[in-house]
Structures are given as structure tokens and as C-alpha cells.
Motif scaffolding. Sequence first.
Motif, PDB file in Angstrom:
ATOM      1  N   ALA A  26      96.690  75.929  -6.954  1.00  0.00           N
ATOM      2  CA  ALA A  26      96.631  75.224  -8.470  1.00  0.00           C
ATOM      3  C   ALA A  26      97.386  73.352  -7.788  1.00  0.00           C
ATOM      4  O   ALA A  26      98.231  73.498  -7.234  1.00  0.00           O
ATOM      5  CB  ALA A  26      97.606  75.531  -9.401  1.00  0.00           C
ATOM      6  N   ARG A  27      96.686  72.586  -8.442  1.00  0.00           N
ATOM      7  CA  ARG A  27      97.460  71.459  -8.997  1.00  0.00           C
ATOM      8  C   ARG A  27      98.292  71.179  -9.360  1.00  0.00           C
ATOM      9  O   ARG A  27      98.627  70.159  -9.625  1.00  0.00           O
ATOM     10  CB  ARG A  27      96.055  70.281  -8.107  1.00  0.00           C
ATOM     11  N   ASP A  28      98.267  71.854 -10.435  1.00  0.00           N
ATOM     12  CA  ASP A  28      98.966  71.503 -11.770  1.00  0.00           C
ATOM     13  C   ASP A  28     100.176  72.557 -11.861  1.00  0.00           C
ATOM     14  O   ASP A  28      99.712  72.866 -13.538  1.00  0.00           O
ATOM     15  CB  ASP A  28      97.941  71.601 -13.161  1.00  0.00           C
ATOM     16  N   LEU A  29     100.322  73.471 -10.878  1.00  0.00           N
ATOM     17  CA  LEU A  29     101.201  74.356 -11.276  1.00  0.00           C
ATOM     18  C   LEU A  29     102.402  73.489 -12.657  1.00  0.00           C
ATOM     19  O   LEU A  29     103.115  74.833 -12.708  1.00  0.00           O
ATOM     20  CB  LEU A  29     102.592  73.459  -9.979  1.00  0.00           C
ATOM     21  N   THR A  30     102.677  72.247 -12.382  1.00  0.00           N
ATOM     22  CA  THR A  30     104.147  72.189 -13.607  1.00  0.00           C
ATOM     23  C   THR A  30     103.704  72.663 -15.666  1.00  0.00           C
ATOM     24  O   THR A  30     103.779  73.085 -16.534  1.00  0.00           O
ATOM     25  CB  THR A  30     104.943  71.287 -13.675  1.00  0.00           C
ATOM     26  N   VAL A  31     102.335  71.900 -15.274  1.00  0.00           N
ATOM     27  CA  VAL A  31     100.981  73.187 -16.076  1.00  0.00           C
ATOM     28  C   VAL A  31     100.895  74.754 -16.247  1.00  0.00           C
ATOM     29  O   VAL A  31     101.198  74.924 -17.722  1.00  0.00           O
ATOM     30  CB  VAL A  31      99.698  72.164 -15.775  1.00  0.00           C
ATOM     31  N   ALA A  32     100.653  75.003 -15.015  1.00  0.00           N
ATOM     32  CA  ALA A  32     100.875  76.458 -14.903  1.00  0.00           C
ATOM     33  C   ALA A  32     102.286  77.150 -15.987  1.00  0.00           C
ATOM     34  O   ALA A  32     102.693  78.001 -16.620  1.00  0.00           O
ATOM     35  CB  ALA A  32     100.411  76.814 -13.900  1.00  0.00           C
ATOM     36  N   LEU A  33     103.427  76.604 -15.254  1.00  0.00           N
ATOM     37  CA  LEU A  33     104.483  76.720 -15.615  1.00  0.00           C
ATOM     38  C   LEU A  33     104.476  76.552 -17.469  1.00  0.00           C
ATOM     39  O   LEU A  33     105.518  77.135 -18.209  1.00  0.00           O
ATOM     40  CB  LEU A  33     105.624  76.141 -15.056  1.00  0.00           C
ATOM     41  N   PHE A  34     104.531  75.790 -18.165  1.00  0.00           N
ATOM     42  CA  PHE A  34     104.375  75.396 -19.249  1.00  0.00           C
ATOM     43  C   PHE A  34     103.262  76.763 -19.901  1.00  0.00           C
ATOM     44  O   PHE A  34     103.953  76.973 -21.228  1.00  0.00           O
ATOM     45  CB  PHE A  34     103.873  73.777 -19.635  1.00  0.00           C
ATOM     46  N   GLU A  35     102.378  76.692 -19.909  1.00  0.00           N
ATOM     47  CA  GLU A  35     102.225  77.715 -20.188  1.00  0.00           C
ATOM     48  C   GLU A  35     101.460  78.899 -20.300  1.00  0.00           C
ATOM     49  O   GLU A  35     101.407  80.105 -20.968  1.00  0.00           O
ATOM     50  CB  GLU A  35     100.551  78.080 -19.464  1.00  0.00           C
ATOM     51  N   VAL A  36     103.095  79.459 -19.973  1.00  0.00           N
ATOM     52  CA  VAL A  36     103.954  81.024 -19.979  1.00  0.00           C
ATOM     53  C   VAL A  36     104.511  80.646 -21.491  1.00  0.00           C
ATOM     54  O   VAL A  36     104.516  81.792 -22.226  1.00  0.00           O
ATOM     55  CB  VAL A  36     105.519  81.034 -19.070  1.00  0.00           C
ATOM     56  N   ARG A  37     105.022  79.498 -22.098  1.00  0.00           N
ATOM     57  CA  ARG A  37     105.807  79.349 -22.821  1.00  0.00           C
ATOM     58  C   ARG A  37     104.534  79.427 -24.147  1.00  0.00           C
ATOM     59  O   ARG A  37     104.228  80.371 -25.480  1.00  0.00           O
ATOM     60  CB  ARG A  37     106.229  78.233 -23.207  1.00  0.00           C
ATOM     61  N   ALA A  38     103.361  78.959 -23.596  1.00  0.00           N
ATOM     62  CA  ALA A  38     102.144  78.542 -24.747  1.00  0.00           C
ATOM     63  C   ALA A  38     101.674  80.239 -25.086  1.00  0.00           C
ATOM     64  O   ALA A  38     101.399  80.512 -26.219  1.00  0.00           O
ATOM     65  CB  ALA A  38     101.109  78.193 -24.167  1.00  0.00           C
TER      66      ALA A  38
END
Lengths: 296, 296
Positions: B204-216
Motif C-alpha cells: 500500500a502507498r496509502d498506509l495512513t489511510v489504511a490505519l484510519f480504516e481500522v476505526r472506520a
Amino acid sequence: MTGDYIAIDWGTTNRRAWRMSADGVAGDVLKDGRGVLSLQPNDYPNEFAAIRARLGELPVIAAGMVGSNRGWREVSYVDAPADLATLARSAFRDEKTGVSVIPGVALRGGEEIGARADVMRGEEVQVLGAIAAGLAPDAALFCQPGTHNKWIATTAGRVTDIATALTGELFALLRGHGILSGMLDGAVEDGAAFRDGLSRGAGARDLTVALFEVRARVLLGRLAPQEAAAFASGVLIGADVGARDDLDGREVQLLAGGALADLYAAAITHCGGRPVTLDSERAFACGIHRLWELIR
Amino acid sequence: MTGDYIAIDWGTTNRRAWRMSADGVAGDVLKDGRGVLSLQPNDYPNEFAAIRARLGELPVIAAGMVGSNRGWREVSYVDAPADLATLARSAFRDEKTGVSVIPGVALRGGEEIGARADVMRGEEVQVLGAIAAGLAPDAALFCQPGTHNKWIATTAGRVTDIATALTGELFALLRGHGILSGMLDGAVEDGAAFRDGLSRGAGARDLTVALFEVRARVLLGRLAPQEAAAFASGVLIGADVGARDDLDGREVQLLAGGALADLYAAAITHCGGRPVTLDSERAFACGIHRLWELIR
């Protein structure tokens, strides 16, 4: 004064409240750092009272994290695609306190593993308000940096996509804790170190390696200590913006002000996009007033 | 007992000290969480005294972050490529305290902007020790997870490449602070949630987006709250391992034990590599004993 009300944009870290006239003109304003992470649920009655003591004993309409499970009252998300009418239909209204809270918007993804899920609270008011005010076209890509940077796509005036990047939060965590703490207290501005960081971070799949390089570069004399914060910010913002593969030649509606707007504008340009900086307070005022007209 | 000494592997977060026999057999051991980030520079005399009170009044050889600017005495890095003899030649020896400290290894990159820079302290002893002990070939790729995961490549028994990922530190920061805090306290083990996280994070190039997805995902009912930590760990470890483009079919020498070894082994396999788990304590003992023989 009849018909005046108070509009609050209540986020994770910050809070802004305006006295609004009946025809939607923003007046007195209160801005502070009393975001929801600094408050407990039972703090809110006193917070509303303090805001009214400053801005007037008026009905309140609030948007943002105040309506989350970290805020005052959890108001269920509406599903994307969503417009202002969708939000108004699902607003929460508390007759006892005279406070209404706007829901957030959810991107539920599909059932298959790996489909994206995302949520937002508050940013939708600015985005849809910017369109309502004529500041942005009704089919656009918005970028709204902050503690959490939101990328929001709209089609025909409805929110159709959301991606949240933890960019600001990660920078703050790294500055305050762990192996990079004490190295990231310098100024962050758009200069050579920030641009070097953008180049390193944009499109990188190894973001966490790039972040450790801040330390390695300083230790090895390849990055001046006072420029480490700008380089690290460039890495993080570069990774955030560079993760998008849909920027080439495209206008990006940038809902931000001050230094953060400059940094994201530089990053968007670096990645091939065309930043257009919008007045986020004007966008919020227009969006929240449309909502107020729909729910009052 | 003549010729016995004390060997310390003193890291950022943890510390392990062994009483070593003159012929390199590890005996009594002390393991605790008194890594360098929990200590101040003037704490070290008392720390050495306490270790000697437990393991014997013996000369000390120490490796790791104890020799960094966050530790006791800063010992300059040697440049890659480096072998055990290179390290021994640049060891710091303090006659007054009877303590020797092994330098770390630096990858200086080139002068051009963007060339990688990286550093390590302590991991080189395990890596070169594993080769010296015959546990790994002399041209290999090592993975050494922890607070900071180190990827280390060797050629002809010399360290030739280093990449440090902040994986463990980021997980701890996100668990302790910010918007994901309180969501990441569940067990982290190799199961369906961890595998889903690997799939999301790898490449993934969007690691920080993937991390927010934990919450979502939790908020939207797509991820069980008790599985959020495993998913987030999968995202981070997946991003770490998946950022490498040189794993396909390749053996990876995994210097780790316990749950972390299982998680990284799963991630390496997921990304096409073949994990070989090594005994990191045996590797350290062999490496530090070779160094002791060279410097005593």
C-alpha cells in the motif's frame, strides 16, 4: 436579532463557533482548542452554556466529532452518496438543550474483504457548503488537511468518496514520543527540506522507513537538525498526497488556511494536481446555514 | 571462571545481559525493559553496577543503543560494508569502568538527494553472529522485528544494506494516543483479522489511510472491536514487509522469537518470501564472543 442562532464546527482537536444571523451571515466567533479529545461526554452541558454566554442564548446547530462516540451524542452516519438534504433528514435534535447535531457521512464499501470503508464528521458541511456557495463545482475533489486529512470526492453535488489520512496525527505523535521526539521541533515551511521530504514520501510504499530516515539523515550529517521537522512533514504530506493516482492535471479544492494550505498546495502541485485554495469558513457558513434552514 | 565477562544487548526498549564464559558459552541472564529510552546518561554507572551485582564483577562488552546519542556514550558508526573485524577496530573501551561498547553501522547513501541513509546499533552483532555460527549463509537477507524492524542484507559476511521501519513504534504510538487509542488493546495473533490487515497493508502507498480504516471498519460494524488490534498490526506489518520488492521465492533469515516471529513469518510468506526463524540469542552470543576475542 430574531432568528439568530449559533453554528459550531466541533472537531477532534479544535472548535469554532459563530453567531449566525437569520439570513446566514456569520458574526461573532469563538475559536479554541477544546476539541472532543480534550472533553468528556458530561462536559458538554457546561460547554454549551459557556458558548451561549459568549455568543447569545440562542439555538445551536453543531457539526463534527461532537456527534461521534468520542463526543456528546452519537448521531448515526448517513451513507454516501449524501447531500445537504440527506444530512438534514438525519440530524439529531435535542429539545431540552436546544442543540441540533448534524450526522457524519459513511463510505461503507462492499462486503468483500479489502473494500474501503471510511467516515467523516464535519468536513461534509464545508464541502457541500463550498458547492452551495459557488466556490467549487458540484463534481470535484476536495482536500481538507488537519489532524486527519480528508480527501472527499463529489458528483452532482453529493459526497461520493472519502479517504482519511492520519497525516497530522502521525506527525504530532512522532514529534511528541518515541525515537524522533526532540528532533521535530523546528519550523515547518515550504523550503528545500520540505521539498526533499515530498520527493522521498510521494508514492512511497515504505513510509515508515522514510520516517526513520529523518533520524538517520540527521545522525549522518545529511540533514540539518533544524530542518528535520520540515523534511518529516514533507515525507508525511508527500505520502498522503502522492498516494492518490487521480491528480494529474486535476483541480483540487483545498479547504485550508495558513501554513498548512501552503504545504498541501506545494504537495499537490508536486504530484501533478492544480490546487485551488477555498475559504473554509465561508464554505462552512454557507453549508451550515442551508442545513439550519432545512431543520429549524 | 577466569576470563568470564558480561555481554549486554542494550536496545531502545529492552535490555538483555548474559554472563559469558571465556569460551563463549552464555550462562546467567538478566532481561528487563530498561532500554535506553527509559534511562538518562548519568543513570549508566548505577546500571552497570546493578548488572555486575547480579552477574559478577566482570568486564563488560555492550552493543546496541547504549552507544547512541540517546544512550551512555556515543560511539561513531562504522560505514557499511562492515564485518566483525570492522566493528572491533572501532569499539570504544573505557578503562575506568571496564566497559567496552561496540559501534553501530551506517549506510551513508550518496550525495544526491533521495539516496537512502540508515543506521543500526546492535542488530549487526546478531546478524554477523548468525553467519559466524553457521546459522545463516554469508550472503543473506535478515529481518529483525522489534520496536524498529531492521532489514539487513549481507554479502560475503559483511553488512551491505540496512532499512529500518518504525513498525513497532507506530503500533505502540497509535495504541497509546490519538484517535485509535482504546481500539487496539485486543490480542494480536495470526488469524483472519491479521491476514485481512496484511492484504490491506502489503504494497500500500496509502498506509495512513489504511490505519484510519481500522476505526472506520469498527464504527461501521465491518471489523469486530476485539479484532481491531490484529487488523492494525496486519496493516503495519504488511506495509513493512510488502514494501520490499526482493522477497519473491527468497529465504528471509528471521531473527525473532515468540509471537512477533509468527506474525512476521506469516507476512513474509504472504509476500512471497520463505522465512527461516533463527535463534537470536544464540546468534548474539556467537557474534559478541567473536568481538570479545578481537578486542579484549
